[in-house]
Design a protein around this motif. Structure first.
Motif, short mmCIF file in Angstrom:
data_model
loop_
_atom_site.label_atom_id
_atom_site.label_comp_id
_atom_site.label_asym_id
_atom_site.label_seq_id
_atom_site.Cartn_x
_atom_site.Cartn_y
_atom_site.Cartn_z
N ASP A 151 5.72 -22.01 38.45
CA ASP A 151 5.63 -21.78 39.90
C ASP A 151 6.95 -22.10 40.59
O ASP A 151 7.30 -21.47 41.59
N TRP A 152 7.62 -23.12 40.10
CA TRP A 152 8.93 -23.49 40.63
C TRP A 152 9.69 -24.21 39.53
O TRP A 152 9.11 -24.57 38.49
N TRP A 153 10.98 -24.40 39.74
CA TRP A 153 11.80 -25.14 38.77
C TRP A 153 12.26 -26.46 39.37
O TRP A 153 13.16 -27.12 38.82
N GLY A 154 11.65 -26.87 40.47
CA GLY A 154 12.05 -28.09 41.15
C GLY A 154 13.44 -27.95 41.77
O GLY A 154 14.12 -26.93 41.63
N TYR A 208 11.62 -19.95 41.04
CA TYR A 208 10.27 -19.47 40.72
C TYR A 208 10.34 -18.55 39.52
O TYR A 208 11.36 -17.91 39.26
N GLY A 209 9.26 -18.47 38.76
CA GLY A 209 9.11 -17.47 37.72
C GLY A 209 9.70 -17.85 36.38
O GLY A 209 9.79 -19.02 36.01
N PRO A 214 0.16 -15.74 37.45
CA PRO A 214 0.11 -14.91 38.66
C PRO A 214 0.83 -15.50 39.86
O PRO A 214 1.37 -14.77 40.69
N ALA A 215 0.84 -16.82 39.98
CA ALA A 215 1.46 -17.45 41.14
C ALA A 215 2.98 -17.46 41.04
O ALA A 215 3.67 -17.72 42.02
N ALA A 216 3.48 -17.22 39.83
CA ALA A 216 4.93 -17.31 39.66
C ALA A 216 5.59 -15.96 39.91
O ALA A 216 6.15 -15.71 40.96
#
Length: 414
Positions: free
Chosen positions: A353-356, A340-341, A100-102
């Protein structure tokens, strides 16, 4: 009673640079050259050798006037933090259900940086993007066979560059130059660019050999416009004493830029809960070190879908802060890109949530490929200037977000 074997002195790998005035014969005698493998570096950046040396040999070499540098071990800037789950290590069900956060994913990110609009002018055809990373999955449909460079770099993984047991390099490759034309799920920023897999041990001696070969390929005309994407660095909270600005690794990176190769680095994930525990809302202190901070490279931070890296509802406050250890003319990060995602990870797909900053760097590598396909005469400095000056400004300090979020269409004059 068996005879006792003599103790063998422990060795470690080093770079050694010998004084220019020292004759080669004397150099070989002084440094016990039977222990050395002579690097081809003399063809690109002076008399540099790579060697397995004992502590005694290192001391003797330095006494005789040689400069000896350690073999750094870098880490890829993976999208992880102590406070956020490691989604890419979860089970197969993660590939079919978004966290959900992504939400969103690479398609939405490309829209946010206006890459599809830029494709009306350029899709990166004729440009090669070297992904210096953990390799690339050999069966990944998002990098079809007709997009894969046949160049097999003679570094540690010669013959095995198209394999990615970690997954990180595959993510970066698709973000930069993926294509959905042959059954893949995603286009990358430059979907018609050629992708060169430069799998590395992440030791500076191995990355040195990769850059050395890229320089020689470029110099000989065996490769055309070239971009190097580097999503690795040092997880540190203070300046790394082991990486001075005259380290051979740093020198070969700068030599690549002089040869016309555009070099892009992830800024790092050092700021908040991954390592350094700094105030997530602050744009200080500096946490961008070494090559990632140099004026001549493009250093890229990241923001979330709402274009923030100070909001702790996502891991993006980990994006490293500037102005950069070695930056003088161009404070770091130069710019940011959203991450994101859903994205590729290894031979499959994951929601995160992130890919850095690892996932931000190849977006700018892809943008550089779009620009070079439009105008192959652009120098790395000109590419950098255009990337910076066409960013969309954000309401945050430069040490957090640089000039702002990249805008592919604006960079191509749309």
């Amino acid at each position: 009673m068996p005879s006792k074997q003599p103790a063998v002195a422990a060795t470690r790998r080093y770079f050694a640079r010998t004084p220019a005035a020292m004759p080669m014969g004397e150099t070989r005698a002084m440094l016990a050259m039977e222990d050395f493998e002579m690097s081809r570096s003399s063809r690109v950046s002076g008399e540099v050798m790579i060697a397995e040396l004992t502590d005694e040999q290192v001391e003797r070499a330095r006494k005789e006037g040689a400069e000896v540098f350690g073999d750094l071990e870098f880490e890829h800037f993976e999208p992880a933090s102590e406070a956020h789950s490691r989604y890419w290590e979860s089970g197969p069900e993660v590939a079919t259900m978004a966290h959900p956060a992504a939400g969103g994913g690479l398609d939405e990110v490309l829209d946010q940086i206006r890459a599809p609009k830029a494709w009306a002018v350029s899709r990166g055809e004729g440009v090669t993007i070297a992904i210096i990373d953990t390799g690339i999955c050999p069966t990944l449909p998002d990098i079809p066979a007709n997009k894969r460079s046949s160049i097999d770099l003679s570094s540690h993984y010669q013959g095995a560059h198209w394999n990615d047991p970690k997954g990180h390099g595959s993510m970066c490759a698709v973000i930069a130059g993926g294509s959905n034309a042959s059954g893949g799920r995603f286009n990358g920023v430059a979907p018609d660019a050629t992708v060169l897999s430069a799998r590395t041990t992440l030791l500076s001696t191995d990355i040195y050999r990769i850059y050395e070969e890229l320089v020689l390929l470029k110099r000989s005309g065996q490769i055309g416009p070239l971009v190097a994407s580097n999503s690795y660095g040092l997880y540190q909270c203070s300046p790394p004493a082991e990486l001075p600005d005259n380290h051979p690794y740093m020198e070969v990176v700068l030599q690549a830029i002089q040869e016309g190769i555009v070099v892009v680095f992830a800024a790092g994930n050092n700021h908040w809960d991954v390592l350094c525990k700094h105030d997530p809302a602050a744009c200080e202190p500096n946490t961008i070190w070494g090559a990632n901070s140099h004026d001549q490279v493009l250093s890229i931070g990241t923001v979330n879908a709402n274009e923030s890296n100070t909001d702790t509802s996502t891991p993006h406050p980990n994006s490293s802060r500037g102005p950069g250890q070695w930056a003088h003319e161009f404070p770091k990060p130069d710019c940011v890109a959203p991450t994101y995602g859903e994205v590729v990870w290894g031979c499959g797909y994951r929601y995160m949530d992130w890919w850095g900053t690892s996932g931000a760097c190849p977006q700018v590598a892809g943008l550089a490929a779009l620009m070079l396909a439009q105008d192959s005469s652009l120098t790395p400095a000109q590419v950098g200037d255009r990337v910076r000056t066409t960013c969309r400004p954000l309401n945050a300090g430069w040490n957090c977000v640089g000039r702002g979020i990249i805008d592919c269409a604006s960079a191509l004059g749309i």
